[in-house]
Write a protein that holds these residues in place. Sequence first.
Motif, short mmCIF file in Angstrom:
data_model
loop_
_atom_site.label_atom_id
_atom_site.label_comp_id
_atom_site.label_asym_id
_atom_site.label_seq_id
_atom_site.Cartn_x
_atom_site.Cartn_y
_atom_site.Cartn_z
N LEU A 12 32.15 -62.99 -33.55
CA LEU A 12 30.99 -63.22 -32.70
C LEU A 12 30.22 -61.94 -32.40
CD1 LEU A 12 29.36 -65.36 -31.25
CD2 LEU A 12 30.86 -65.09 -29.28
N ASN A 13 30.91 -60.88 -32.04
CA ASN A 13 30.21 -59.63 -31.72
C ASN A 13 29.51 -59.04 -32.95
OD1 ASN A 13 30.69 -59.55 -28.97
ND2 ASN A 13 32.68 -58.57 -29.24
N VAL A 15 28.31 -60.75 -35.47
CA VAL A 15 27.13 -61.57 -35.73
C VAL A 15 26.00 -61.19 -34.78
CG1 VAL A 15 26.22 -63.93 -35.64
CG2 VAL A 15 28.43 -63.49 -36.71
N LYS A 16 26.33 -60.95 -33.51
CA LYS A 16 25.30 -60.57 -32.52
C LYS A 16 24.65 -59.23 -32.86
CE LYS A 16 27.92 -62.03 -28.74
NZ LYS A 16 28.25 -61.92 -27.33
N LEU A 17 25.34 -58.38 -33.59
CA LEU A 17 24.80 -57.07 -33.95
C LEU A 17 23.82 -57.11 -35.12
CD1 LEU A 17 28.00 -54.85 -33.57
CD2 LEU A 17 26.04 -54.98 -32.03
N VAL A 21 19.54 -61.81 -35.94
CA VAL A 21 20.11 -62.83 -35.05
C VAL A 21 19.51 -62.64 -33.66
CG1 VAL A 21 22.21 -63.67 -33.93
CG2 VAL A 21 22.26 -63.01 -36.33
N CYS A 22 18.78 -63.64 -33.20
CA CYS A 22 18.15 -63.58 -31.89
C CYS A 22 19.07 -64.09 -30.80
CB CYS A 22 16.85 -64.39 -31.86
SG CYS A 22 15.63 -63.78 -33.01
N ARG A 23 19.69 -65.25 -31.05
CA ARG A 23 20.56 -65.89 -30.06
C ARG A 23 21.71 -66.59 -30.75
NH1 ARG A 23 16.16 -67.51 -26.36
NH2 ARG A 23 16.27 -65.87 -24.84
N ILE A 24 22.81 -66.68 -30.06
CA ILE A 24 23.92 -67.52 -30.49
C ILE A 24 23.84 -68.79 -29.67
CG2 ILE A 24 26.43 -67.73 -30.71
CD1 ILE A 24 25.27 -65.48 -32.44
N TYR A 25 23.55 -69.90 -30.32
CA TYR A 25 23.39 -71.17 -29.61
C TYR A 25 24.71 -71.89 -29.42
CZ TYR A 25 18.34 -71.04 -29.86
OH TYR A 25 17.03 -70.70 -29.69
#
Length: 77
Positions: A12-13, A15-17, A21-25
Amino acid sequence: MFLRDGFPVNVLNQVKLVPEVCRIYCATANPVEVIIAETTSGRGIVGVVDGGSPLSVESESDVAARKQLLREIGYKL
């Protein structure tokens, strides 16, 4: 892309980097459906439907087992 036999919390971290990627829905192991809207300006995610309902309520031993698993895979509690 599918993540099989993995733990989404592991990636998850990372992917956020990713700059794109704007948001994790949604981050779940359940089947999901993504509702997408398209206009003349582009496309966007309207929502996410989580396809699974809880099978039971977590007991104290379940909590301990979940925390142990998270420690084993290196997740900080």
